[in-house]
Design a protein around this motif. Sequence first.
Motif, PDB file in Angstrom:
ATOM      1  N   GLY A  94       0.821  -1.213   0.000  1.00  0.00           N
ATOM      2  CA  GLY A  94       0.000   0.000   0.000  1.00  0.00           C
ATOM      3  C   GLY A  94       0.854   1.261   0.000  1.00  0.00           C
ATOM      4  O   GLY A  94       0.528   2.246  -0.682  1.00  0.00           O
ATOM      5  N   TYR A  97       2.211   1.736  -3.467  1.00  0.00           N
ATOM      6  CA  TYR A  97       1.153   2.288  -4.333  1.00  0.00           C
ATOM      7  C   TYR A  97       1.004   3.791  -4.131  1.00  0.00           C
ATOM      8  O   TYR A  97       0.950   4.563  -5.081  1.00  0.00           O
ATOM      9  CB  TYR A  97      -0.191   1.638  -3.995  1.00  0.00           C
ATOM     10  CG  TYR A  97      -0.397   0.214  -4.458  1.00  0.00           C
ATOM     11  CD1 TYR A  97       0.462  -0.405  -5.358  1.00  0.00           C
ATOM     12  CD2 TYR A  97      -1.499  -0.509  -3.997  1.00  0.00           C
ATOM     13  CE1 TYR A  97       0.230  -1.713  -5.760  1.00  0.00           C
ATOM     14  CE2 TYR A  97      -1.736  -1.813  -4.406  1.00  0.00           C
ATOM     15  CZ  TYR A  97      -0.865  -2.417  -5.288  1.00  0.00           C
ATOM     16  OH  TYR A  97      -1.104  -3.692  -5.687  1.00  0.00           O
ATOM     17  N   LYS A  98       0.897   4.167  -2.868  1.00  0.00           N
ATOM     18  CA  LYS A  98       0.628   5.573  -2.558  1.00  0.00           C
ATOM     19  C   LYS A  98       1.773   6.454  -3.069  1.00  0.00           C
ATOM     20  O   LYS A  98       1.558   7.497  -3.676  1.00  0.00           O
ATOM     21  CB  LYS A  98       0.463   5.726  -1.047  1.00  0.00           C
ATOM     22  CG  LYS A  98       0.168   7.136  -0.591  1.00  0.00           C
ATOM     23  CD  LYS A  98      -0.339   7.143   0.848  1.00  0.00           C
ATOM     24  CE  LYS A  98      -0.796   8.514   1.276  1.00  0.00           C
ATOM     25  NZ  LYS A  98       0.311   9.345   1.761  1.00  0.00           N
ATOM     26  N   GLU A  99       3.004   6.007  -2.835  1.00  0.00           N
ATOM     27  CA  GLU A  99       4.153   6.834  -3.221  1.00  0.00           C
ATOM     28  C   GLU A  99       4.323   6.896  -4.738  1.00  0.00           C
ATOM     29  O   GLU A  99       4.617   7.959  -5.290  1.00  0.00           O
ATOM     30  CB  GLU A  99       5.416   6.294  -2.536  1.00  0.00           C
ATOM     31  CG  GLU A  99       5.385   6.575  -1.035  1.00  0.00           C
ATOM     32  CD  GLU A  99       6.385   5.770  -0.214  1.00  0.00           C
ATOM     33  OE1 GLU A  99       6.239   5.735   1.015  1.00  0.00           O
ATOM     34  OE2 GLU A  99       7.310   5.173  -0.810  1.00  0.00           O
ATOM     35  N   CYS A 101       1.989   6.553  -6.968  1.00  0.00           N
ATOM     36  CA  CYS A 101       0.871   7.348  -7.507  1.00  0.00           C
ATOM     37  C   CYS A 101       1.104   8.843  -7.284  1.00  0.00           C
ATOM     38  O   CYS A 101       0.869   9.657  -8.178  1.00  0.00           O
ATOM     39  CB  CYS A 101      -0.452   6.922  -6.888  1.00  0.00           C
ATOM     40  SG  CYS A 101      -1.080   5.386  -7.587  1.00  0.00           S
ATOM     41  N   ALA A 102       1.593   9.200  -6.096  1.00  0.00           N
ATOM     42  CA  ALA A 102       1.835  10.610  -5.807  1.00  0.00           C
ATOM     43  C   ALA A 102       2.891  11.175  -6.766  1.00  0.00           C
ATOM     44  O   ALA A 102       2.766  12.282  -7.281  1.00  0.00           O
ATOM     45  CB  ALA A 102       2.285  10.771  -4.353  1.00  0.00           C
ATOM     46  N   HIS A 107      -3.651   6.881 -10.557  1.00  0.00           N
ATOM     47  CA  HIS A 107      -4.735   6.575  -9.615  1.00  0.00           C
ATOM     48  C   HIS A 107      -4.798   5.111  -9.226  1.00  0.00           C
ATOM     49  O   HIS A 107      -5.429   4.757  -8.244  1.00  0.00           O
ATOM     50  CB  HIS A 107      -6.081   6.996 -10.207  1.00  0.00           C
ATOM     51  CG  HIS A 107      -6.145   8.452 -10.487  1.00  0.00           C
ATOM     52  ND1 HIS A 107      -6.469   8.960 -11.718  1.00  0.00           N
ATOM     53  CD2 HIS A 107      -5.863   9.512  -9.701  1.00  0.00           C
ATOM     54  CE1 HIS A 107      -6.417  10.283 -11.676  1.00  0.00           C
ATOM     55  NE2 HIS A 107      -6.041  10.642 -10.462  1.00  0.00           N
TER      56      HIS A 107
END
Length: 410
Positions: A94, A97-99, A101-102, A107
């Motif tokens: 997770g 994913y977050k990093e 995507c940022a 998305h």
Amino acid sequence: MTMQATPKEPFTAAELIALEDEYGAQNYHPLDVVISRGQGIWVWDVDGNKYMDCLSAYSAVNQGHCHPKIVDALIAQARKLTLTSRAFRNDQLGLFYKEVCALTNSHMVLPMNSGAEAVETVIKAVRKWGYANKGVPPNKAEIIVASNNFHGRTITIVGFSSEEQYQSGFGPFTPGFRMIPFGDPEALEAAFNENTVAVLFEPIQGEGGIIIPPAGYLPRMRQLCDEHRAVLVLDEIQTGLGRTGKFFAEEHEGIVADITLIGKALSGGVYPISAVLSNKEVLGVFKPGDHGSTYGGNPLACAVARVALRVLVEEGMVDNAARLGPYFMEQLRSIGSPHVKEVRGRGLMIGVELHPDAGGARRFCEALMKRGILCKETHEHIIRFAPPLVITKDEVDWALEQIGPVLSMA
Ligand SMILES: *Cc1c(COP(=O)(O)O)cnc(C)c1O
């Protein structure tokens, strides 16, 4: 009790080469340099000779060999947890994913291992999207691809290659691909029909010989995809992650793809990981059971990729490529070698195309190796220079001192 003879170590380069040749499938034709150590832009062979790496494992080692922070992340994570499979969740996925995507304005992410798997994944995704969202009749989906492309080596992917050797002896192939010449906007426009679900292109063809499309071509592609409701997929497995002096090569053209494929430098050469980066509409078509990979998204890969992405940004590697690439190219041109037809590239993705009568790029690569520079010919007549993005101006100057005499040799 009899003592077994202990195998003698270290082995010589010749012995190690003989082992590879005796037991290994001969699907590569490597230069005969046996590398045993790497740091930053430099590698050392088993005899202790030092070389500048101007290939960077086809741009997987953008962050430099054995980047200490990436290696630390690998070791620390390896001691904690390496693989759960996606049957369970893990504490790195997770965050990865977050990093990612940022950093890339995406998305949704689907992690795989190799570049070819990311390409296979996107082919499945855009086909399913086309049937579900565009009303394409079953089994009629078409994907537009370019001649002279390189997207990997699976059966489906080589099935839409224009390279004779990639296909020869490996058929039958997967249908559903329409090939057009790279860089011709009229051919592109004519290739769309109601069953077109996607366009799959490299923004700059890497293995094809560092081929940059004419200005306006990618924006036109963006426009045509919008008009025809087709998904624009850019394979940035080689061009992405700073290689061309921007985070993604698409930024040079002022466009945004619907889906971007990354791999190679996503781990800085430390561990295989690739990813499909997308909006929610396309990757959202996958339901549990539609796709998967035992190692895809494993915590070791994710921990490594998180740091590999961070150092690219924190250590200014993208800007360094933007700064030194044009200088390197300008200096290569100023060598004024009669063998050189053209020097072209973006950032630190540089191709030197030789005239057909120069005797092929391979002999120049072999001569460069003797002077401490490792690079690889692509397409017979093109020498590629793609050092890790941590190279300094002094090191570029040193490289040029070696390259000058080699390009000027008879
Ligand atoms: C290297 C490459 C691939 C394939 O990646 P692998 O990890 O070797 O499967 C796909 N597309 C492009 C543009 C590449 O350069």
